[in-house]
Structure formats: structure tokens, C-alpha cells
Design a protein around this motif. Structure first.
Motif, mmCIF file in Angstrom:
data_model
loop_
_atom_site.group_PDB
_atom_site.id
_atom_site.type_symbol
_atom_site.label_atom_id
_atom_site.label_comp_id
_atom_site.label_asym_id
_atom_site.label_seq_id
_atom_site.Cartn_x
_atom_site.Cartn_y
_atom_site.Cartn_z
ATOM 1 N N UNK A 1 1.057 -1.295 -0.517
ATOM 2 C CA UNK A 1 0.097 -0.040 0.006
ATOM 3 C C UNK A 1 0.951 1.203 -0.198
ATOM 4 N N UNK A 2 0.519 2.460 -0.709
ATOM 5 C CA UNK A 2 1.122 3.575 -0.864
ATOM 6 C C UNK A 2 0.156 4.694 -0.771
ATOM 7 N N UNK A 3 -0.006 5.616 0.554
ATOM 8 C CA UNK A 3 -0.478 6.566 0.840
ATOM 9 C C UNK A 3 0.136 7.969 0.098
ATOM 10 N N UNK A 4 -0.931 8.736 -0.486
ATOM 11 C CA UNK A 4 -0.627 9.441 -1.213
ATOM 12 C C UNK A 4 -1.380 10.606 -1.473
ATOM 13 N N UNK A 5 -1.316 11.754 -1.196
ATOM 14 C CA UNK A 5 -2.336 12.992 -1.473
ATOM 15 C C UNK A 5 -3.634 12.508 -0.950
ATOM 16 N N UNK A 6 -4.120 11.503 0.121
ATOM 17 C CA UNK A 6 -5.014 11.679 0.758
ATOM 18 C C UNK A 6 -5.449 9.972 0.038
ATOM 19 N N UNK A 7 -4.664 9.571 -0.825
ATOM 20 C CA UNK A 7 -5.400 8.371 -0.995
ATOM 21 C C UNK A 7 -4.911 7.640 -0.889
ATOM 22 N N UNK A 8 -5.227 5.848 -0.984
ATOM 23 C CA UNK A 8 -4.812 4.873 -1.633
ATOM 24 C C UNK A 8 -4.516 4.360 -2.851
ATOM 25 N N UNK A 9 -2.841 3.894 -2.393
ATOM 26 C CA UNK A 9 -2.923 3.086 -3.774
ATOM 27 C C UNK A 9 -2.201 1.623 -3.940
ATOM 28 N N UNK A 10 -1.975 0.683 -4.784
ATOM 29 C CA UNK A 10 -0.954 -0.451 -4.599
ATOM 30 C C UNK A 10 0.393 0.096 -5.336
ATOM 31 N N UNK A 11 1.306 -0.040 -5.092
ATOM 32 C CA UNK A 11 2.900 -0.151 -6.329
ATOM 33 C C UNK A 11 2.871 -1.438 -6.554
ATOM 34 N N UNK A 12 3.704 -1.093 -7.250
ATOM 35 C CA UNK A 12 3.746 -2.514 -8.848
ATOM 36 C C UNK A 12 4.857 -2.951 -7.677
ATOM 37 N N UNK A 13 5.619 -2.095 -6.856
ATOM 38 C CA UNK A 13 6.937 -3.369 -6.864
ATOM 39 C C UNK A 13 6.937 -3.057 -5.177
ATOM 40 N N UNK A 14 7.757 -3.640 -4.038
ATOM 41 C CA UNK A 14 8.099 -3.452 -2.528
ATOM 42 C C UNK A 14 9.451 -2.920 -2.933
ATOM 43 N N UNK A 15 9.011 -1.101 -2.417
ATOM 44 C CA UNK A 15 10.719 -1.257 -2.655
ATOM 45 C C UNK A 15 11.746 -1.811 -1.355
ATOM 46 N N UNK A 16 11.169 -1.931 -0.621
ATOM 47 C CA UNK A 16 12.296 -3.372 0.689
ATOM 48 C C UNK A 16 11.745 -4.626 -0.266
ATOM 49 N N UNK B 1 15.580 -2.901 4.812
ATOM 50 C CA UNK B 1 15.193 -1.776 4.719
ATOM 51 C C UNK B 1 16.496 -0.701 4.863
ATOM 52 N N UNK B 2 17.454 -0.979 5.662
ATOM 53 C CA UNK B 2 18.721 0.019 4.926
ATOM 54 C C UNK B 2 19.080 0.322 3.770
ATOM 55 N N UNK B 3 19.133 -1.555 3.358
ATOM 56 C CA UNK B 3 19.435 -1.339 1.567
ATOM 57 C C UNK B 3 18.974 -0.820 0.943
ATOM 58 N N UNK B 4 17.151 -0.318 1.493
ATOM 59 C CA UNK B 4 16.533 0.598 0.514
ATOM 60 C C UNK B 4 16.546 1.609 0.381
ATOM 61 N N UNK B 5 17.591 2.134 1.616
ATOM 62 C CA UNK B 5 17.819 3.612 1.561
ATOM 63 C C UNK B 5 16.919 4.323 2.889
ATOM 64 N N UNK B 6 16.045 3.327 3.467
ATOM 65 C CA UNK B 6 14.827 4.314 4.534
ATOM 66 C C UNK B 6 16.146 3.986 6.033
#
Length: 147
Positions: free
Chosen positions: A12-27, A39-44
């Protein structure tokens, strides 16, 4: 959240007050990596967290990535004793909105859990806290006393 949760496998991605699904998981969870390493490898990096696992029924950790990456810039990890759920927030206003939405549930769960696990030693402290919050003082023999 949208009803098509089963149709889109991404997180799930929350952006601009709406929910959507990402095509891939950043982590990406590599087989030999821990969650923290992934998590660290993804830059977080950790921004803040609430609660301690096994002391509260639900904890929340918010991660951010400051160097240029495509969205999302924030990762929110809700973790219970047996299950963890990642969700993402596109930018700071989105992350703040999500934490504001989740905060009351975390607070209520924590307080309810603390009362539920209170013992005779901690009940007096909880009683004192409630008396102070409500401006109450017990009086015995004409003198204020602590509970």
C-alpha cells in the motif's frame, strides 16, 4: 482502502489522501538479509517509533529516505506480537497524515493493555494518574491524601 486489495499484489502507498498499490515493494526481502538490513539497503533510516514490541499490543516505526529516490520517501511498519505490516507514504504530509490517523488506535491499545495487565503495585499509580487528569483529590479526616 480500496476494495481491490486482492487484485493488486504490491504494498500500500498513501499519497495525497488516497490509497493505491505499488507495482513493487521498495524493500526487497533478500533471503539472507534481516528485515533491518533490507530496509537499510532500500535507503531508509529510522525516523521514530512508538511502543516496544511485547510491551504493547501494536508498535509503529516510521522510516524515511532523504537522498533522491523515486516515491515513496516514507515506510511505516506496524508490528504486533506475531505479524508486521509495511505501508508507504509518498511525502512528509502523507506520513504525518498516516501517523495522525494511526496514533489514536496505538494510544488506545496501549492504555487498554496497560490497564488489563495492571497489578496491585501499578494500580495505585494508574489511580493517581486518573485522579490528577480529572482534578480529583481524595480526602481523609479533612486532609487530601494520595490514593
Amino acid at each position: 482502502m480500496p476494495d481491490n486489495e486482492q487484485q493488486s499484489p504490491g504494498p500500500w502507498l498513501y499519497s495525497g489522501g488516497t490509497w493505491s498499490r505499488l507495482n513493487h515493494d521498495p524493500v526487497s526481502m533478500e533471503r539472507d538479509n534481516s528485515i533491518e538490513d533490507s530496509i537499510k539497503a532500500a535507503g531508509f533510516a529510522s525516523w521514530f517509533s512508538t511502543g516496544k514490541l511485547y510491551n504493547n499490543p501494536l508498535t509503529m516505526t516510521v522510516y524515511f529516505r532523504s537522498h533522491p529516490h523515486p516515491e515513496p520517501r516514507y515506510l511505516i511498519d506496524l508490528e504486533g506480537p506475531e505479524y508486521s505490516q509495511f505501508m508507504y507514504a509518498a511525502e512528509l504530509p502523507d506520513a504525518l497524515s498516516l501517523t495522525q490517523q494511526i496514533g489514536p488506535a496505538l494510544q488506545a491499545l496501549t492504555i487498554t493493555d496497560q490497564f488489563g495487565h495492571a497489578n496491585s503495585e501499578s494500580l495505585s499509580v494508574l489511580g493517581d494518574l486518573l485522579d490528577k487528569m480529572h482534578g480529583r483529590t481524595q480526602v481523609k479526616n479533612g486532609r487530601p491524601v494520595r490514593r
